[in-house]
Structures are given as structure tokens and as C-alpha cells.
Design a protein around this motif. Sequence first.
Motif, PDB file in Angstrom:
ATOM      1  N   HIS A  46      -3.451   1.854  -1.624  1.00 17.23           N
ATOM      2  CA  HIS A  46      -2.837   2.986  -0.929  1.00 17.23           C
ATOM      3  C   HIS A  46      -1.354   2.683  -0.763  1.00 17.23           C
ATOM      4  CE1 HIS A  46      -6.730   4.700   0.424  1.00 17.23           C
ATOM      5  NE2 HIS A  46      -7.111   3.441   0.313  1.00 17.23           N
ATOM      6  N   ARG A  48       2.269   3.899   0.923  1.00 19.20           N
ATOM      7  CA  ARG A  48       2.826   4.702   2.006  1.00 19.20           C
ATOM      8  C   ARG A  48       4.339   4.586   1.979  1.00 19.20           C
ATOM      9  NH1 ARG A  48       0.501   3.684   7.793  1.00 19.20           N
ATOM     10  NH2 ARG A  48       0.821   1.544   7.175  1.00 19.20           N
ATOM     11  N   VAL A  79      -2.777  -2.036   1.030  1.00 21.27           N
ATOM     12  CA  VAL A  79      -1.773  -1.044   1.407  1.00 21.27           C
ATOM     13  C   VAL A  79      -0.403  -1.579   1.026  1.00 21.27           C
ATOM     14  CG1 VAL A  79      -0.672   0.206   3.309  1.00 21.27           C
ATOM     15  CG2 VAL A  79      -3.160  -0.143   3.315  1.00 21.27           C
TER      16      VAL A  79
END
Length: 182
Positions: A46, A48, A79
Motif C-alpha cells: 500500500h 500513501r 506500507v
Amino acid sequence: MQALIIIDMQQGMASPAAGQRNNPGAEQNIAALLDAWRAAGATVVHVRHMSRTPGSPFWPGQPGAEFQPRLAPLAREHVVEKNVPDCFVNSGLERWLRVRGIDDVVLVGVSTNNSVEASARSAGNLGFATRVVADACYAYAQTDYAGAPRSADDVHYMALSNLDGEYAAIVDTASTLATLRS
């Protein structure tokens, strides 16, 4: 080995203030891919965006910087935080993937002509087998350099055309799911 890389699916992107967009089913397609990757025990990353501009919806601690709940990472999923469109720049992502023997990446997210395109170009240039899932990405309408308004579809499809064959293969959700299952 392959990884699903979900780019910038944050709450700020879901806001109507973000602008007129295309591909209203993109989140559903991303969720289907995420569910399939999880079911297969495959690698999910992921990404961000964390803005360096105070007051931005993507400034750390702002609600817009948080992941959309349906697409939020599980504790076991990697992440990556980035400050520029390209998720490979100053993030350690390339090394993280290489250490794990991952040489095939599937990119989804937003926006097609910004973070997705920038990341796909780097992935291709770094030698990863790169696929961009066209119906699991979206773009926003914008005015081009000559002052002509361009629809979100125009922006989306031009970005995909920029990538196709040179940096990435352009695929759809159905074919990607079929490839994962085989």
C-alpha cells in the motif's frame, strides 16, 4: 513472484473536492484484486502520499491522508509513504521488492496520469515486469497545456497510452484475476 501495489487510495482522493473523475468502478475493482491477492497469500504493498505542503488534505495527521477503509492495509502488508508522485523515489520500495525476489508488479490506484504513471515508468525502467490495471485506476479532468479542457477519460487513456508497451502492459481486472489464479 509478483506484488500488487495499491497507490494513493486515501480518503482525500474519495472527496468530491478532488474533481471530476472517470472510472467510478475503480475502487470495486481494486477491492476485488486486493481480496484475491490476500486469498492467494500474495504480496500486497500500500502506497500513501504524505504531502510536504502544510494545509494539504494529504498532510500527515489530516483525515485525507488516511487510507480508505475498504482498501486499508492489514498489519502483515507493507506500507510505503512517499512525498512525490513516484512510489520508487526515496521510499526503499525497489530494495524491499528485490530482497523478497519480487520481479513482477501490478499497479492500481490514483491518479492514472500522476502517481500511477510515474511509478509505472520507474518500475519498467528498473526492470520489473509491470502491469497497470486500467479499470482499477482513475484520473481527473484537467486543462491541457494549450488551454483545452480534457475529460477525465481523455487524461486516463492518454496516460495509459504513454505507458503501453514502453514501460508496462495495460491489462484489466478480469485478466489480472485470471492470471493470478493460474
